[in-house]
Design a protein around this motif. Structure first.
Motif, mmCIF file in Angstrom:
data_model
loop_
_atom_site.group_PDB
_atom_site.id
_atom_site.type_symbol
_atom_site.label_atom_id
_atom_site.label_comp_id
_atom_site.label_asym_id
_atom_site.label_seq_id
_atom_site.Cartn_x
_atom_site.Cartn_y
_atom_site.Cartn_z
ATOM 1 N N GLU A 194 -8.470 5.776 7.669
ATOM 2 C CA GLU A 194 -9.466 5.726 6.594
ATOM 3 C C GLU A 194 -8.847 5.645 5.195
ATOM 4 O O GLU A 194 -9.313 5.187 4.229
ATOM 5 C CB GLU A 194 -10.697 6.546 6.846
ATOM 6 N N TRP A 195 -8.240 7.055 5.170
ATOM 7 C CA TRP A 195 -7.591 7.436 3.695
ATOM 8 C C TRP A 195 -6.599 6.245 3.394
ATOM 9 O O TRP A 195 -6.630 5.973 2.209
ATOM 10 C CB TRP A 195 -6.995 8.524 3.985
ATOM 11 N N ALA A 196 -5.871 6.061 4.169
ATOM 12 C CA ALA A 196 -4.547 4.933 3.704
ATOM 13 C C ALA A 196 -5.231 3.573 3.454
ATOM 14 O O ALA A 196 -4.759 3.300 2.446
ATOM 15 C CB ALA A 196 -3.841 4.709 4.943
ATOM 16 N N LEU A 197 -6.393 3.173 3.824
ATOM 17 C CA LEU A 197 -7.123 1.821 3.430
ATOM 18 C C LEU A 197 -7.505 2.090 1.966
ATOM 19 O O LEU A 197 -7.408 0.936 1.292
ATOM 20 C CB LEU A 197 -8.214 1.406 4.240
ATOM 21 N N ARG A 198 -7.934 3.111 1.516
ATOM 22 C CA ARG A 198 -8.350 3.522 -0.015
ATOM 23 C C ARG A 198 -6.956 3.659 -0.806
ATOM 24 O O ARG A 198 -7.253 3.728 -2.046
ATOM 25 C CB ARG A 198 -9.143 4.497 0.054
ATOM 26 N N THR A 199 -6.010 4.304 -0.307
ATOM 27 C CA THR A 199 -4.728 4.577 -1.239
ATOM 28 C C THR A 199 -3.695 3.641 -0.816
ATOM 29 O O THR A 199 -3.310 2.694 -1.247
ATOM 30 C CB THR A 199 -4.466 5.949 -0.796
ATOM 31 N N VAL A 200 -2.752 4.150 0.042
ATOM 32 C CA VAL A 200 -1.292 3.614 0.301
ATOM 33 C C VAL A 200 -1.048 2.268 1.051
ATOM 34 O O VAL A 200 -0.237 1.572 0.833
ATOM 35 C CB VAL A 200 -0.414 4.562 0.863
ATOM 36 N N GLU A 201 -2.411 1.746 1.555
ATOM 37 C CA GLU A 201 -2.329 0.402 2.296
ATOM 38 C C GLU A 201 -3.160 -0.449 1.215
ATOM 39 O O GLU A 201 -3.157 -1.744 1.596
ATOM 40 C CB GLU A 201 -2.887 0.632 3.653
ATOM 41 N N ARG A 202 -3.570 -0.259 0.225
ATOM 42 C CA ARG A 202 -4.318 -1.063 -0.959
ATOM 43 C C ARG A 202 -3.274 -2.017 -1.278
ATOM 44 O O ARG A 202 -2.228 -1.659 -1.529
ATOM 45 C CB ARG A 202 -5.075 -0.334 -1.937
ATOM 46 N N PRO A 203 -3.715 -3.317 -1.744
ATOM 47 C CA PRO A 203 -2.653 -4.187 -2.235
ATOM 48 C C PRO A 203 -2.455 -3.517 -3.696
ATOM 49 O O PRO A 203 -1.436 -3.877 -4.234
ATOM 50 C CB PRO A 203 -3.506 -5.380 -2.174
ATOM 51 N N ALA A 204 -3.437 -3.045 -4.260
ATOM 52 C CA ALA A 204 -3.212 -2.620 -5.796
ATOM 53 C C ALA A 204 -2.355 -1.280 -5.703
ATOM 54 O O ALA A 204 -1.891 -0.714 -6.632
ATOM 55 C CB ALA A 204 -4.316 -2.310 -6.602
ATOM 56 N N PHE A 205 -1.895 -0.771 -4.620
ATOM 57 C CA PHE A 205 -1.022 0.621 -4.738
ATOM 58 C C PHE A 205 0.006 0.325 -5.439
ATOM 59 O O PHE A 205 0.883 -0.503 -5.132
ATOM 60 C CB PHE A 205 -0.892 1.037 -3.039
ATOM 61 N N ALA A 206 0.483 1.384 -6.045
ATOM 62 C CA ALA A 206 1.610 1.429 -7.188
ATOM 63 C C ALA A 206 2.662 2.506 -6.683
ATOM 64 O O ALA A 206 2.384 3.682 -7.165
ATOM 65 C CB ALA A 206 1.338 1.315 -8.493
ATOM 66 N N PRO A 207 3.431 2.380 -5.809
ATOM 67 C CA PRO A 207 4.387 3.383 -5.460
ATOM 68 C C PRO A 207 5.358 3.844 -6.464
ATOM 69 O O PRO A 207 5.351 5.015 -6.417
ATOM 70 C CB PRO A 207 5.178 2.896 -4.281
#
Length: 308
Positions: A194-207
């Motif tokens: 659930e957390w990853a869907l909102r953060t590190v797996e979002r297309p807009a995530f900017a590592p």
């Protein structure tokens, strides 16, 4: 379980939202956001994450409303929280009231004790509607902004602390850090998926613009960044520091690393949301951020005898 359908004004029809509706829902929300925030607030990934909430059943917990031409006019979902978005061109016709009634009926059917909704203070009509239906203000949220016409300077790192960008494989450790840090005020811990869907797996995530802080090889802080298409600014989705390492200047250091990375990527401002339960607004002001927008978090007890 029986499907609850909203009772809509004449000329509108509705059905549950589907995965292939995400682009249309995103376009609707973008129009709502432009009216209040003057730019997009959500990317497609945020909608996918909403539809992927662990206990949300799209067939029961979502509604997508269409006008006579078949164009989306509004949508809503409910899962302890509720979100209702009505396209600016369709406001004042009773859609908000119809979806608010639907959300409460569905919440009660699902056994929820209360519903929570967030409304921008710039949308006075929505706030007045919620108050009229017995919702009470619970929290204040602030969209904080850091303007950076020039490249931000980095403060001196605390002794023994180093910072680097996010890398593949960091997700589980960052998730644990964030959930531990937020335990003191959030209702529940989110599972990694659930957390990853909102953060590190979002297309807009900017590592490259996300910063991780380490002390003696241990992860002690993070600032997770998003680069939302069309927003023309950086955005920090989560900022967290391990409790044992707070008040050492780590949060300020992480912010500045993310700000500088966004500046080097061509952005001239960076934003984040915080709310009154975190007690962080004074800190963000101290690092040079100002308030761009206010929102109010409303809550209604569904099981009280006076519930509408």
């Amino acid at each position: 379980m029986t499907l609850i359908a909203p009772v809509l004004p004449f000329g509108y029809h509705a059905r549950p939202a589907r995965a292939d509706d995400v682009p249309a829902i995103h376009a609707l929300i973008t129009e709502c956001d432009r009216e209040v925030y003057e730019r997009p607030r959500k990317d497609v990934g945020a909608i996918i994450a909403d539809l992927g909430r662990p206990r949300l059943v799209p067939e029961l917990d979502t509604v997508l409303v269409f006008d006579r031409t078949g164009s989306p006019a509004a949508w809503a979902w409910v899962d302890r929280r509720s979100e209702i978005d009505v396209h600016p061109e369709h406001r004042g016709r009773g859609l908000g009231t119809a979806l608010l009634r639907w959300a409460q009926e569905r919440g009660r059917q699902a056994g929820a004790d209360r519903l929570v909704q967030i409304v921008p203070d710039g949308n006075a009509g929505a706030g007045a509607l919620l108050r009229a239906w017995g919702y009470d203000p619970l929290l204040t949220s602030w969209l904080m902004e850091f303007r950076m016409p020039d490249e931000p300077a980095l403060p001196r790192s605390p002794t023994g602390v180093s910072v680097r960008p996010y890398r593949d494989g960091d997700g589980p450790a960052v998730h644990l850090l964030v959930e531990d840090a937020f335990d003191e005020w959030q209702e529940r811990r989110a599972a990694y998926e659930e957390w990853a869907l909102r953060t590190v797996e979002r297309p807009a995530f900017a590592p490259d613009q996300s910063a991780l802080a380490f002390a003696d090889g241990q992860l002690v802080g993070t600032a997770l960044a998003l680069d939302v298409p069309g927003a023309d600014e950086g955005y920090l989705e989560q900022v967290a520091v391990r409790r044992s390492h707070r008040r050492l200047g780590i949060a300020r250091l992480l912010l500045r690393h993310s700000f500088r990375a966004f500046h080097r990527a061509g952005r001239r401002s960076c934003t984040l949301w915080t709310h009154s339960d975190t007690g962080a607004v004074d800190f963000y002001r101290a690092v040079g951020m100002g308030v761009r927008h206010n929102s109010t978090v409303f809550r209604k007890e569904l099981r009280s005898p006076a519930a509408t």
